[in-house]
Motif scaffolding. Structure first.
Motif, short mmCIF file in Angstrom:
data_model
loop_
_atom_site.label_atom_id
_atom_site.label_comp_id
_atom_site.label_asym_id
_atom_site.label_seq_id
_atom_site.Cartn_x
_atom_site.Cartn_y
_atom_site.Cartn_z
N HIS A 564 0.75 -1.25 0.04
CA HIS A 564 0.05 0.12 -0.11
C HIS A 564 0.93 1.23 -0.09
O HIS A 564 0.63 2.08 0.57
N CYS A 565 1.96 1.11 -0.85
CA CYS A 565 2.87 2.18 -0.69
C CYS A 565 2.45 3.45 -1.77
O CYS A 565 3.19 4.50 -1.75
N GLY A 566 1.58 3.00 -2.72
CA GLY A 566 0.94 3.86 -3.73
C GLY A 566 1.78 4.25 -4.73
O GLY A 566 1.72 5.28 -5.56
N MET A 567 3.10 3.41 -5.07
CA MET A 567 3.85 3.77 -5.93
C MET A 567 3.29 3.32 -7.35
O MET A 567 3.70 4.09 -8.34
N CYS A 568 2.25 2.62 -7.45
CA CYS A 568 1.67 2.25 -8.69
C CYS A 568 0.77 3.63 -9.00
O CYS A 568 0.80 3.89 -10.32
N ALA A 569 0.09 4.16 -8.10
CA ALA A 569 -0.77 5.17 -8.53
C ALA A 569 0.16 6.68 -8.63
O ALA A 569 -0.32 7.37 -9.62
N GLU A 570 1.29 6.90 -8.22
CA GLU A 570 2.18 7.60 -8.39
C GLU A 570 2.62 7.63 -10.03
O GLU A 570 2.77 8.57 -10.74
N ARG A 571 2.88 6.22 -10.33
CA ARG A 571 3.76 6.05 -11.57
C ARG A 571 2.68 6.23 -12.77
O ARG A 571 3.03 6.36 -13.84
N CYS A 572 1.30 5.75 -12.56
CA CYS A 572 0.33 5.53 -13.42
C CYS A 572 0.11 6.94 -14.24
O CYS A 572 -0.38 7.95 -13.60
N PRO A 573 0.42 6.73 -15.81
CA PRO A 573 0.23 8.48 -16.22
C PRO A 573 -1.42 8.47 -16.72
O PRO A 573 -1.65 9.75 -17.02
N THR A 574 -2.25 7.64 -16.38
CA THR A 574 -3.67 8.17 -16.68
C THR A 574 -4.65 7.99 -15.49
O THR A 574 -5.81 8.37 -15.51
N GLY A 575 -4.05 7.81 -14.19
CA GLY A 575 -4.92 7.66 -12.91
C GLY A 575 -5.92 6.68 -12.76
O GLY A 575 -6.83 6.60 -12.20
N ALA A 576 -5.16 5.65 -13.59
CA ALA A 576 -6.07 4.27 -13.51
C ALA A 576 -6.00 3.77 -12.02
O ALA A 576 -6.83 2.96 -11.39
N TRP A 577 -4.88 4.11 -11.59
CA TRP A 577 -4.80 3.52 -10.02
C TRP A 577 -4.88 4.84 -8.94
O TRP A 577 -4.39 5.96 -9.30
N ASP A 578 -5.72 4.58 -8.03
CA ASP A 578 -5.75 5.60 -6.85
C ASP A 578 -5.76 4.85 -5.42
O ASP A 578 -5.94 3.87 -5.44
N MET A 579 -5.18 5.92 -4.74
CA MET A 579 -5.11 5.34 -2.96
C MET A 579 -6.31 5.72 -2.28
O MET A 579 -6.52 7.17 -2.52
N GLN A 580 -7.33 4.84 -2.02
CA GLN A 580 -8.50 5.25 -1.46
C GLN A 580 -8.52 4.85 -0.13
O GLN A 580 -8.61 3.54 -0.09
N ALA A 581 -9.05 5.58 0.87
CA ALA A 581 -9.01 5.04 2.37
C ALA A 581 -10.47 4.47 2.55
O ALA A 581 -11.54 4.98 2.10
N PHE A 582 -10.33 3.08 2.77
CA PHE A 582 -11.56 2.38 3.26
C PHE A 582 -11.90 2.37 4.46
O PHE A 582 -11.19 2.16 5.54
N HIS A 583 -13.16 2.98 4.91
CA HIS A 583 -13.56 3.08 6.42
C HIS A 583 -14.98 2.26 6.53
O HIS A 583 -15.75 2.70 5.89
N LEU A 584 -14.85 1.30 7.34
CA LEU A 584 -16.09 0.40 7.77
C LEU A 584 -16.54 0.82 9.21
O LEU A 584 -15.87 0.84 10.01
N GLU A 585 -17.90 1.06 9.10
CA GLU A 585 -18.42 1.29 10.39
C GLU A 585 -19.40 0.26 10.58
O GLU A 585 -20.62 0.15 9.92
N THR A 586 -19.24 -0.77 11.40
CA THR A 586 -20.18 -1.98 11.80
C THR A 586 -21.42 -1.43 12.18
O THR A 586 -21.67 -0.43 12.96
N ALA A 587 -22.47 -2.27 11.68
CA ALA A 587 -23.76 -1.74 12.27
C ALA A 587 -23.97 -2.05 13.93
O ALA A 587 -23.53 -3.08 14.25
N LEU A 588 -24.67 -0.93 14.44
CA LEU A 588 -24.86 -1.15 15.93
C LEU A 588 -26.23 -1.22 16.17
O LEU A 588 -27.05 -0.74 15.19
N ALA A 589 -26.72 -1.50 17.38
CA ALA A 589 -28.09 -1.45 17.71
C ALA A 589 -28.84 0.13 17.11
O ALA A 589 -28.12 1.15 17.75
N GLY A 590 -30.01 0.08 16.84
CA GLY A 590 -30.62 1.45 16.44
C GLY A 590 -30.38 1.76 14.82
O GLY A 590 -31.10 2.48 14.37
N LYS A 591 -29.64 1.09 14.18
CA LYS A 591 -29.50 1.32 12.75
C LYS A 591 -30.50 0.48 12.15
O LYS A 591 -30.97 -0.57 12.35
N GLU A 592 -31.04 1.24 11.00
CA GLU A 592 -32.45 0.53 10.41
C GLU A 592 -31.80 -0.62 9.64
O GLU A 592 -31.12 -0.76 8.80
#
Length: 596
Positions: A564-592
């Motif tokens: 996950h060093c991002g060198m692929c995204a830095e090197r890509c000339p077209t932006g086909a690679w991007d580094m995107q932060a994945f954030h998961l919030e697990t469901a808790l009581a009260g969520k529909e």
């Protein structure tokens, strides 16, 4: 192969190995980055949402996240995730004002939680925040359950338990201590309770029914009962020569406590091999560091006594043999039996559930090992009003699993009290956010640290072995914490690939330091894994597979070795690679949950 489905949360969640392995799915890299930035309170609050007890778990968690840590595949030592969790708890400022508050007006529903351990307290927290009136019943003097009574104070001080239980009680949860529950029927038949949660743990220690056990009973103690007596100050000393039977974490707590209470010759004797012991590796290391020998492949045969006075234990030496299915059997070696002298024995060979207070005709079915028959998803028993969690549900596990059970049971209770089906579960929330700040700049530090794992500093043994309440570990200071946090590979910052703008220049594959990217012809997975630039040997880790590209080739990335060093995204000339932060919030009581 089919292209990887990255639309839901499943795939990217699995790539964050530490979070995937955590039963409560704590977003580990997110809080580690906050620790690296000195934002300890923010890191604590992320933990508090998921695992409820950051300070407790930062000291005594079984750490299922660490064996899964990708860092351990690079330099054999995982990030010290557990100890960083403690950093967030120890170095935070006052977070009381930042904790969520229950609604001003309740929802009119009442829930009883039997037992004040981590599962019940998790249920209480989650439901209190949704407007439920929750009452917790326990026969102890303070909340915490077996976390308070079974874990020695030199590992987990009462002050930490008091603080984190206090966060939950401050939500308006009613705590009824010194309350012995002798009948579940009283709760089930009482119309005041809309649901009942049972989180009473596995309170019965397994005994060693051997010749001499009854005659020498005054000198032979069940480990979990002995630890509870030590915790409450009823037991303050032990004889010099002690044998501890058992190879789990309770046995390690027993032998280390015995050393601090006057045991000068303390041995642990185990029927299995050293590597097969159930105790966590670091628990065994701590015992050995305190000069406690661990003797393996010895099966106890007899408590030798003289008119009730214990003289020692006789053991048979065994070896492990395996059948064609790989099942182990312990067979005698034929060597002479071994007699070990001792004054007292601590039996720590396992724990069992005990439900004598649950009436047989109440409608709750019990199955194997005396455990309740439960829906594994909802934790609902065969009596719909009653739910189980923690060790009381599926047998002895660990604290973080009890917390996970509490979350799931709270969701089920909330749905049940709304008159809805508990098995229609609310979904998790997740986001993917680009970390691009410029052509060659990211909003996170993507440099791979070369530092070795930091060792937690400890107090001198000559001091700690004289005081059973003196905490042994000092924890990381801010500099050590920052250095250790930087070892994290940011596995939640995903390499997101967009096939339609890829021009197949192979620049990303050329620059990748681990050769985890391959452009190749399609094929069956087993065959494909073998012809990647770096053959993908870990079948448990998924491959990122693209849709067919313009040439008919596919892009394959082995998540197992990606930094996950991002060198692929830095090197890509077209932006086909991007580094995107994945954030998961697990469901808790009260969520529909989806309506049916």
């Amino acid at each position: 192969m089919k292209a990887t489905n990255t639309k839901g949360d499943g795939y990217f969640h699995r790539v964050v190995d530490c979070q995937w392995a955590c039963p409560a799915h704590t977003p580990v890299p997110s809080y580690i980055r906050l620790i690296a930035g000195g934002r300890y309170a923010d890191a604590y609050l992320i933990n508090w949402r998921s695992n409820v007890f950051p300070g407790i778990l930062g000291r005594v968690c079984d750490r299922p996240c660490e064996p899964a840590c990708r860092r351990g595949r690079i330099d054999q030592e995982a990030v010290a995730i557990c100890r960083l969790k403690r950093v967030a708890a120890d170095l935070k400022d006052d977070i009381a004002a930042r904790l969520p508050r229950p609604p001003d007006k309740g929802n009119g529903k009442r829930v009883a939680c039997i037992g004040a351990g981590p599962a019940s307290l998790t249920v209480a927290r989650d439901l209190a925040l949704q407007g439920y009136r929750v009452s917790v019943f326990d026969n102890g003097k303070a909340p915490g359950g077996m976390v308070r009574t079974q874990i020695p104070k030199f590992r987990l001080p009462d002050s930490v338990i008091d603080e984190e239980c206090g966060h939950i009680l401050n939500l308006g949860v009613e705590l009824r201590l010194d309350h012995w529950v002798g009948s579940l029927r009283e709760f089930v038949d009482d119309p005041r309770w809309d649901a009942v949660f049972v989180g009473t743990g596995a309170p019965r220690g397994r005994d060693a029914d051997l010749p001499g056990r009854r005659e020498a009973a005054a000198h032979i103690h069940l480990g979990i009962e002995w630890l509870a007596n030590v915790a409450f100050g009823h037991t303050t000393r032990i004889s010099p020569r002690v044998i501890v039977l058992g190879g789990g974490n309770t046995a390690m707590d027993c032998c280390r406590s015995a050393r601090r209470l006057g045991g000068s010759d303390v041995k642990v004797v185990v029927r299995s091999g050293f590597d097969e012991m159930k105790a966590s590796p670091w628990e065994k290391e701590d015992a050995l560091r305190e000069q406690i020998p661990i003797i393996n492949m010895h099966v106890p045969k007899e408590f030798v006594h003289e008119n009730g006075k214990l003289l020692g234990v006789r053991f048979e030496i065994v070896k492990a043999e395996y059948d064609e299915q790989g099942r182990r059997n312990l067979a005698p070696t034929g060597e002479p039996e071994v007699f070990m002298e001792c004054d007292e024995v601590l039996v720590a060979i396992g724990q069992e559930n005990a439900f004598p207070w649950i009436e047989k005709d109440i409608g709750i079915e019990f199955g194997k090992r005396g455990l309740p028959v439960l829906d594994p998803l909802t934790h609902q028993s065969t009596l719909p009003k009653v739910f189980f969690g923690g060790d009381a549900a599926f047998g002895p596990r660990n604290i973080i699993t009890a917390v996970a059970h509490g979350h799931q049971a709270a969701i089920s209770i909330d749905l049940f009290c709304q008159g809805r089906k508990p098995d229609i579960r609310p979904p998790h929330d997740f986001t993917l956010t680009s970390q691009k700040m410029g052509i060659h700049e990211w909003s996170y530090d993507n440099q791979v640290s070369e530092e070795a794992r930091k060792k937690v500093p400890v107090k001198a043994l000559e001091k700690t072995l004289k005081d059973i309440k003196l905490e042994l570990e000092l924890g990381f200071d801010p500099l050590m914490a920052c250095s250790e946090a930087e070892r994290c590979l940011n596995c939640d910052v995903q390499t997101v690939f967009t096939p339609k703008i890829c021009i197949e220049c192979d620049a990303c594959a050329d620059i990748c330091p681990t050769e985890c990217i391959t452009f190749t012809a399609d094929g069956e997975e087993d065959e494909l894994r073998g012809r990647l630039k770096a053959p993908a040997r870990n079948a448990a880790q998924p491959l990122l597979i693209s849709e067919p590209l313009k040439t008919g080739r596919i892009m394959v990335k082995d998540e197992n070795i990606c930094l996950h060093c991002g060198m692929c995204a830095e090197r890509c000339p077209t932006g086909a690679w991007d580094m995107q932060a994945f954030h998961l919030e697990t469901a808790l009581a009260g969520k529909e949950a989806p309506r049916t």
